[in-house]
Design a protein around this motif. Sequence first.
Motif, PDB file in Angstrom:
ATOM      1  N   UNK A  95       0.816  -1.222   0.000  1.00 33.00           N
ATOM      2  CA  UNK A  95       0.000   0.000   0.000  1.00 33.00           C
ATOM      3  C   UNK A  95       0.847   1.269   0.000  1.00 33.00           C
ATOM      4  N   UNK A  96       2.182   1.116   0.142  1.00 33.27           N
ATOM      5  CA  UNK A  96       3.001   2.310   0.352  1.00 33.27           C
ATOM      6  C   UNK A  96       3.535   2.891  -0.956  1.00 33.27           C
ATOM      7  N   UNK A  97       2.668   3.033  -1.915  1.00 37.52           N
ATOM      8  CA  UNK A  97       3.092   3.563  -3.208  1.00 37.52           C
ATOM      9  C   UNK A  97       3.548   5.013  -3.091  1.00 37.52           C
ATOM     10  N   UNK A  98       2.862   5.769  -2.256  1.00 38.62           N
ATOM     11  CA  UNK A  98       3.205   7.184  -2.098  1.00 38.62           C
ATOM     12  C   UNK A  98       4.600   7.352  -1.550  1.00 38.62           C
ATOM     13  N   UNK A  99       4.920   6.586  -0.517  1.00 33.61           N
ATOM     14  CA  UNK A  99       6.250   6.705   0.076  1.00 33.61           C
ATOM     15  C   UNK A  99       7.321   6.158  -0.859  1.00 33.61           C
ATOM     16  N   UNK A 100       6.959   5.178  -1.682  1.00 31.65           N
ATOM     17  CA  UNK A 100       7.914   4.664  -2.656  1.00 31.65           C
ATOM     18  C   UNK A 100       8.287   5.758  -3.658  1.00 31.65           C
ATOM     19  N   UNK A 244      -2.220  20.869  -3.302  1.00 29.38           N
ATOM     20  CA  UNK A 244      -2.161  19.495  -3.801  1.00 29.38           C
ATOM     21  C   UNK A 244      -3.556  18.907  -3.963  1.00 29.38           C
ATOM     22  N   UNK A 245      -3.694  18.087  -4.985  1.00 23.88           N
ATOM     23  CA  UNK A 245      -4.972  17.399  -5.192  1.00 23.88           C
ATOM     24  C   UNK A 245      -4.904  15.963  -4.678  1.00 23.88           C
ATOM     25  N   UNK A 246      -3.798  15.621  -4.032  1.00 21.18           N
ATOM     26  CA  UNK A 246      -3.606  14.225  -3.635  1.00 21.18           C
ATOM     27  C   UNK A 246      -4.217  13.888  -2.280  1.00 21.18           C
ATOM     28  N   UNK A 247      -4.642  14.882  -1.508  1.00 22.54           N
ATOM     29  CA  UNK A 247      -5.208  14.593  -0.186  1.00 22.54           C
ATOM     30  C   UNK A 247      -6.543  13.858  -0.326  1.00 22.54           C
ATOM     31  N   UNK A 248      -6.685  12.793   0.440  1.00 22.27           N
ATOM     32  CA  UNK A 248      -7.941  12.055   0.458  1.00 22.27           C
ATOM     33  C   UNK A 248      -8.771  12.560   1.634  1.00 22.27           C
ATOM     34  N   UNK A 249      -9.943  13.075   1.354  1.00 21.49           N
ATOM     35  CA  UNK A 249     -10.741  13.689   2.423  1.00 21.49           C
ATOM     36  C   UNK A 249     -11.229  12.666   3.442  1.00 21.49           C
ATOM     37  N   UNK A 250     -11.148  11.375   3.095  1.00 23.47           N
ATOM     38  CA  UNK A 250     -11.551  10.354   4.064  1.00 23.47           C
ATOM     39  C   UNK A 250     -10.396   9.898   4.955  1.00 23.47           C
ATOM     40  N   UNK A 251      -9.225  10.487   4.733  1.00 14.72           N
ATOM     41  CA  UNK A 251      -8.040  10.096   5.483  1.00 14.72           C
ATOM     42  C   UNK A 251      -7.760  11.168   6.538  1.00 14.72           C
ATOM     43  N   UNK A 252      -8.045  10.861   7.817  1.00 11.97           N
ATOM     44  CA  UNK A 252      -7.928  11.905   8.852  1.00 11.97           C
ATOM     45  C   UNK A 252      -6.525  12.484   8.962  1.00 11.97           C
ATOM     46  N   UNK A 254      -4.377  12.798   6.527  1.00 12.78           N
ATOM     47  CA  UNK A 254      -4.201  13.685   5.372  1.00 12.78           C
ATOM     48  C   UNK A 254      -4.874  15.032   5.624  1.00 12.78           C
ATOM     49  N   UNK A 255      -6.069  14.983   6.225  1.00 13.28           N
ATOM     50  CA  UNK A 255      -6.784  16.238   6.485  1.00 13.28           C
ATOM     51  C   UNK A 255      -6.036  17.092   7.512  1.00 13.28           C
ATOM     52  N   UNK A 256      -5.451  16.416   8.507  1.00  9.73           N
ATOM     53  CA  UNK A 256      -4.682  17.172   9.497  1.00  9.73           C
ATOM     54  C   UNK A 256      -3.429  17.767   8.862  1.00  9.73           C
ATOM     55  N   UNK A 257      -2.766  16.994   8.009  1.00  8.69           N
ATOM     56  CA  UNK A 257      -1.556  17.515   7.360  1.00  8.69           C
ATOM     57  C   UNK A 257      -1.896  18.664   6.422  1.00  8.69           C
ATOM     58  N   UNK A 258      -3.066  18.586   5.803  1.00  5.16           N
ATOM     59  CA  UNK A 258      -3.459  19.702   4.943  1.00  5.16           C
ATOM     60  C   UNK A 258      -3.626  20.979   5.776  1.00  5.16           C
ATOM     61  N   UNK A 259      -4.225  20.822   6.968  1.00  7.57           N
ATOM     62  CA  UNK A 259      -4.337  21.988   7.849  1.00  7.57           C
ATOM     63  C   UNK A 259      -2.964  22.505   8.272  1.00  7.57           C
ATOM     64  N   UNK A 260      -2.036  21.574   8.496  1.00  5.07           N
ATOM     65  CA  UNK A 260      -0.673  21.990   8.842  1.00  5.07           C
ATOM     66  C   UNK A 260      -0.072  22.796   7.690  1.00  5.07           C
ATOM     67  N   UNK A 261      -0.248  22.294   6.469  1.00  3.40           N
ATOM     68  CA  UNK A 261       0.285  23.009   5.293  1.00  3.40           C
ATOM     69  C   UNK A 261      -0.313  24.417   5.199  1.00  3.40           C
ATOM     70  N   UNK A 262      -1.601  24.515   5.511  1.00 10.01           N
ATOM     71  CA  UNK A 262      -2.244  25.840   5.446  1.00 10.01           C
ATOM     72  C   UNK A 262      -1.693  26.770   6.516  1.00 10.01           C
ATOM     73  N   UNK A 306      -0.098   7.606   2.038  1.00  6.02           N
ATOM     74  CA  UNK A 306      -0.861   8.538   1.193  1.00  6.02           C
ATOM     75  C   UNK A 306      -0.795   9.958   1.747  1.00  6.02           C
ATOM     76  N   UNK A 307      -0.979  10.067   3.065  1.00  7.73           N
ATOM     77  CA  UNK A 307      -1.060  11.397   3.668  1.00  7.73           C
ATOM     78  C   UNK A 307       0.286  12.109   3.581  1.00  7.73           C
ATOM     79  N   UNK A 308       1.363  11.396   3.913  1.00  6.72           N
ATOM     80  CA  UNK A 308       2.677  12.034   3.911  1.00  6.72           C
ATOM     81  C   UNK A 308       3.075  12.419   2.490  1.00  6.72           C
ATOM     82  N   UNK A 309       2.764  11.558   1.512  1.00  4.78           N
ATOM     83  CA  UNK A 309       3.161  11.900   0.145  1.00  4.78           C
ATOM     84  C   UNK A 309       2.328  13.062  -0.403  1.00  4.78           C
TER      85      UNK A 309
END
Lengths: 516, 539
Positions: A95-100, A244-252, A254-262, A306-309
């Motif tokens: 599942x770690x395609x993003x980190x790869x 980024x358009x890569x954040x998945x809104x169902x991934x908590x 990812x949503x927290x990291x998006x807030x961090x980015x903001x 997914x979230x980190x990538x």
Amino acid sequence: MKRRSFLKNMTLASVAAPFALNGMNYQGVAKKLFNYSKSAEDRVLVIIRLNGGNDGLNTVIPLDQYENLLLQRPNVIIPQPNIIQVTPEIGFHPVMTGMNTMFNEGTLTIIQNVGYPEQNRSHFRSMDIWSTGMLDVAETRGWLGRYFDGVYPNYPDGYPNATNPDPFAISMGYEVSSTCQGLMANFSHAVSDPYAAVNLVNTGTANDGSYYGSHMEYLSILINQTNQYADTINAAANAGSSLSTLYDTNNPLAMQLRNVAKMISGGLKTKVYILNVDGFDTHDSQVSSTSPITGNHADLLKRLSDAVSAFQNDLGLLGIANRVAGFTFSEFGRQIASNASFGTDHGDAAPMFLFGSCINSGIIGPNPVISNAVNAQDAVPMQIDFRDVYASILKDWFEVPESEIQPLFEQTITYYQVLGACNVGLDELVDERDKGIVYPNPMLNNATVRFKCQSEWVKIELIDSNGRTIKQLYDSNLAQGIHHVPFELHGLKAGNYFVNVNKASGKETIALVKID
Amino acid sequence: MIPDNNVVGEVSTNMDPYIGAWTKEQAAHLLRRSTFGPTFQQITNAVAAGMNATVTNLLQIPATGLPLSYDPNETISTTGSTWINSVYPSDVTSAQLHENARIKSLGAWLMKRINTENTTIAEKMCLFWQNHFAATLAPDARASYTYHTLIRTHALGNFKQFVKDMTIDPTMLLFLNGATNTLYSPNENYAREILELFTIGKGPQIGPGDYTNYTEEDVAAGAKVFTGYIVEGLRSTTLTSVVSTYYDLLHDQTTKQLSVHFGNQTIAANGATEYADYIDLIFQQEQVAHFISTKLYRYFVNYDITTEVQTNVITIMAQTMLDNNYEILPVLQQLFKSQHFYDIAFRGAIIRNPLEVVFGMFNPSQSVPNFSLATNSDMYISMYYYAQTMGQAYGTPPSVAGWIAYYQAPAFSKLWVNSTTIKSRFDLANYITLYTGIPVNGSNFKVDALTLVNGLSAPNNAVAVIDDLCTVFFPKALSVSQKTLLKLILTGGLPDFEWTVDYDAYAADPTNAAVSNPVKSKIEQVLSRIFQMPEFQTI
């Protein structure tokens, strides 16, 4: 044991030390300017806590140990064809395609076999050790709390103020982070929603020295800070953006990291963000009983990767990638042998991930060695002390002088090169990330050289410390770009070597340590 | 700011019976620590009854009702009856809907118990044990109900027997993987936590895998001892309850070797009751009594265990427990009657946990939702979620160690409040006083301000009203200026007699909204302020 003490005493220390041949890397490289943020003041550290004890052996899979792993953990092991091959020796969970992708782009470091001496397998004690960065049971301050205490000695009295209008650290969610516990108060500020407006009422009894009085003062300061910090957090979140358009809104996460980015892009001066992912205590149902590539652990790793990538992608688009770095940690890894509940029990060392544009290297430390004898309770032994990793982060990332770092820790620090790639002055001529590296380094038998070239002929040689050529690793034409060339050194004695990458655009020399 | 460990003062560590004044101050302290929030009447009753009778009265576990079906998705048991012995439907989706319905009913039942507790330590003790044996909800609400019933049964009982019964409780077997711990693959999870967190506690690590009181060997041996139990009946369409069953074939029949910390004793194979043999050995170590006494002390008195407290208080509590073969009740009896417990140093020494915040707002006014069963239940679910937002979901402690505020040094109960949760506390305060209340199915539930004020000593006297409210809601006296401010809110800045006029008008015609609403809204404004004061956040 022999290898372990060798590693501890000498090899890794020499990796961290400056190389004799350093400087040769810069020959002939075209001049360019780039926008490094030289000042550590602007830098942000993102910490992701994997709560419960992450199974490192199913996260970063040592492919050269697969046969024995199969013996030890037949019901949880990822089938070989499903593993993402990162290097000839290392694979990721499928599942770690993003980190790869991050690894291939040079924004992800794997630090292998991280732990501390005499691993404690209690969640709580072990998390305390990771939070305080000390084995001493009497220590109650967090490793960052100790650092902040030194810089801002009277906190929380008088904060926020004109010089420090923003929280020093933000813990995303409902809890403050024990990594930031200081003497008087916790330096982290819990934020579940950066957009929430707050205006709390304060009254208060003076602190008369009683337990009650100390609570009154604590609450009073907390309420004042909450009101004041809320304004700056709010303003930053509203001013900031996320591209980024890569954040998945169902991934908590990812949503927290998006807030961090903001918040970062909106100008908040907070230095540390802490995020938490629960659920890694996979005693049972780590993998689904019908398919080992699915299950709780797969879901957790997918969310993480997914979230980190997505976050890294966002930082690049926002143009702030050089200001942000992060890492993941967990209180321990899990045992090598699985149990019958399709799970694994509390173990010892595990890999950490470091991410960001300023990382030094792809892999630090060799693969763990898995025995073919199934011994109950065996786990991966520690080779790299997390306290050294923390110290190295303070040095590389916040550019804290070594003389100030050592007093924060109880062990004699061994520094690793972790996040120093952006620490060259504006007058330096080369992007450190374009430099060739060998990973893992130190290496056992297999490693990979990564380098960048123009469309040109490339010849790679291994030379020993006397300058003799030992082996030719590559000799052919290559397209422009970043290349990964794996090689094997079976039968070569342990010691210091160099890899020469000869290109028309310039020769690079990379120091390499081989161990048995 | 003065660090906690510098807090000084003459603290009595005398465990002899308290013989000082017995006034509302002491009685309210006892009730605030042993319940979720006493009424003014309960405080004055305790003063009248005296300390001994009040402690005796508190240390009883009254019978409680059953969780009742109310959700329309529940079709097996009828609305208003209980589902605790009802099977599940065979369809997986439908079974999940039933599970959701039953878990809501269970959550409402837990909240209702706290909301209607009366003068008993029962609910405080149950929360203590939920925090101690911190299992999360099972995938079958019937098992979760059994777990909570087991807790209530042993709440003031024998700790050794409690640990034995908990060891083979289906929820615990599922939570710490006992249910899949077999001869063929021992799972250490329960074997580790029973030592580390449930009985003897972990000491400093003094060698590889050696935690002073036990070693990794003991964990491995314990895992073997506990093999053989499995859980049957989960969401069964035929079995009416979830049970744990012992299978000899799955049990490790070897003799188990314990470490030097247990005197190198061995445990011979003994089938279904071998786990009890091992627990008996664990309880031979007096450290068990010290461990659980320390936890009780932190929960009921104070987080700070000084050397004097260790020597003069914890040791005495542990000895009482050992003298009484691990009975809990005599230990609490001694504690709640001790000079130490009533020392002024401990007033307000604990920051309220979220449930003490939520029900500390409702219980002193006996505010109990009184709508239909479904609406009441959903009101309770809302209260459950408010506490969850503040950091404490009753049925799902964050980890097997319980809530961090009970164990994480140095901050302990300060960890309940941070910038996010303090706001949640204040939001609820406004919601149930100044705003519309908790809305469910078109009904709204607020604090019952009129019942509260009617129960005070002299409700038409503004000064007395504020004094009595302070007795009910604050652990220590407020300053003169703080009380003046509260009285200003009550009287709207007018002379005190205007409150008397308003209240008397209401008392003469209590069903007339024209005279009751002004009184109600004044009290609500005062309560809104009280609930948002830092002083209210402590007990």
